[in-house]
Design an enzyme around this catalytic site. Structure first.
Site, mmCIF file in Angstrom:
data_model
loop_
_atom_site.group_PDB
_atom_site.id
_atom_site.type_symbol
_atom_site.label_atom_id
_atom_site.label_comp_id
_atom_site.label_asym_id
_atom_site.label_seq_id
_atom_site.Cartn_x
_atom_site.Cartn_y
_atom_site.Cartn_z
ATOM 1 N N GLY A 107 41.402 -35.482 -29.704
ATOM 2 C CA GLY A 107 41.217 -36.129 -28.396
ATOM 3 C C GLY A 107 40.767 -37.571 -28.524
ATOM 4 N N ALA A 127 43.769 -36.893 -35.416
ATOM 5 C CA ALA A 127 44.723 -36.963 -34.294
ATOM 6 C C ALA A 127 44.274 -36.034 -33.173
ATOM 7 C CB ALA A 127 46.129 -36.595 -34.785
ATOM 8 N N LYS A 159 37.638 -32.464 -20.392
ATOM 9 C CA LYS A 159 38.172 -33.790 -20.035
ATOM 10 C C LYS A 159 39.589 -33.733 -19.453
ATOM 11 C CE LYS A 159 35.436 -36.523 -23.316
ATOM 12 N NZ LYS A 159 35.521 -37.549 -24.365
ATOM 13 N N ASP A 168 36.361 -44.042 -22.795
ATOM 14 C CA ASP A 168 36.244 -44.043 -24.261
ATOM 15 C C ASP A 168 36.961 -45.237 -24.883
ATOM 16 O OD1 ASP A 168 34.599 -41.872 -24.604
ATOM 17 O OD2 ASP A 168 36.232 -40.426 -24.840
ATOM 18 N N GLY A 193 29.434 -45.695 -35.023
ATOM 19 C CA GLY A 193 30.001 -45.171 -33.770
ATOM 20 C C GLY A 193 29.042 -45.085 -32.600
#
Ligand code: NAP
Length: 282
Positions: A134, A132, A69, A105, A243
């Site tokens: 990506g 903490a 990414k 995202d 999710g």
């Protein structure tokens, strides 16, 4: 002469587990569009070359997943404001000869909460984010956009939380795991972005006692659909959101760029992926 059909793909390494082909395949079918969506397993050392020759491979664009990414962002001619803010891109398309990119995202996370827990952000002030990595960066940006003014970023490796706090400003407070209990007090939302609770990983061991019962609890891990955290939160009476919707909603903008129509996250699509996660369908 055979008709040329638009094709897109998801590039990652590994990539065999990706459910993105099921999602885009469902929309192509549902909308009666001609097109393809493939998986491409590309090693990091070959990624830049693959993207530079994306059109030669027959693609009008792609999704990009781990570990590419950041590299994808660096290859862009034109980045969305969100991709620039995060320095990460997961959705690529062409405008003329320009390679354009976005990070969807953030949109996926927020759209999922809007869909499953309408009004969740109405009185949003304090958020607790576990992790903490990506994904946490996208969640910080999304919660800031929705008005969070006090974001406690709880991470095992405190240095990573400090780096994100430095990047995303004074509303983000790096917090050691040992302070989690007390920082749950007064939280409006608790988000798990660690990989704990995911199938094959250790469970997230957390005492939710200080968390207000009205606080929304959400987990971006979606295998299993109901993680230990969500089960625990539901049992004590907190509203919960899983999710899976984040995965589905983050896919919407890419499909629109590549195939020209904005798709809908339907109950049927969600059910299809739920069945796949539960191992009901191949
Ligand atoms: P990442 O960059 O590798 O970050 C992983 C995070 O988990 C780090 O904060 C890490 O802490 C923490 N962690 C891992 N093992 C731990 C342990 N044993 N104890 C405490 N903390 C631990 O991964 P990511 O890209 O952010 O993704 C995180 C999760 O979100 C994955 O499960 C991924 O599948 C999921 N995800 C879901 C969606 C969706 O669409 N629903 C989108 C993106 C990601 P340290 O910093 O201390 O190592």
């Amino acid at each position: 002469m055979s008709e040329i059909m638009p094709a897109a793909c998801v590039i990652g390494h590994p990539i065999a587990h990706s459910r993105s082909p099921m999602i885009h395949g469902y929309w192509l079918n549902q909308l009666g569009l001609k097109g393809h969506y493939n998986r491409e397993d590309v090693l990091p050392e070959n990624f830049a070359e693959f993207v530079r020759s994306l059109r030669d491979h027959g693609y009008v664009g792609c999704n990009v997943t781990l570990p590419h990414k950041e590299a994808a962002f660096r290859l862009l001619d034109r980045a969305s404001a969100c991709a620039q803010h995060l320095q990460v891109a997961n959705t690529l398309w062409f405008e003329g000869d320009l390679l354009c990119g976005d990070n969807t995202d953030v949109e996926g996370f927020i759209a999922n909460l809007d869909d499953r827990a309408p009004h969740w952000g109405t009185h949003l002030k304090k958020a607790v984010i576990l992790g903490a990595g990506g994904a946490a960066a996208s969640i910080i940006v999304g919660l800031q956009e929705r008005g969070a003014t006090d974001i406690r970023l709880v991470n095992r490796t405190i240095e990573k939380a400090e780096i994100l706090a430095h990047r995303f400003g004074p509303t983000v407070h790096p917090t050691p795991w040992s302070d989690l209990h007390q920082c749950l007090t007064d939280a409006d939302i608790l988000v798990n972005t660690t990989s704990l609770g995911m199938k094959g990983q250790a469970e997230l061991d957390i005492d939710l006692d200080p968390l207000p019962l009205k606080a929304l609890v959400t987990d971006i891990v979606y295998v299993p659909l109901e993680t230990g955290l969500l089960r625990q939160a539901k049992q004590r009476g907190n509203p919960i959101v899983d999710g899976l919707g984040m995965l589905l909603f983050q896919a919407v903008p890419g499909f629109e760029h590549w195939f020209g129509q904005r798709p809908t996250v339907t109950k049927e699509l969600r059910g299809l992926i739920e069945d796949h996660i539960r191992g009901v369908t191949p």
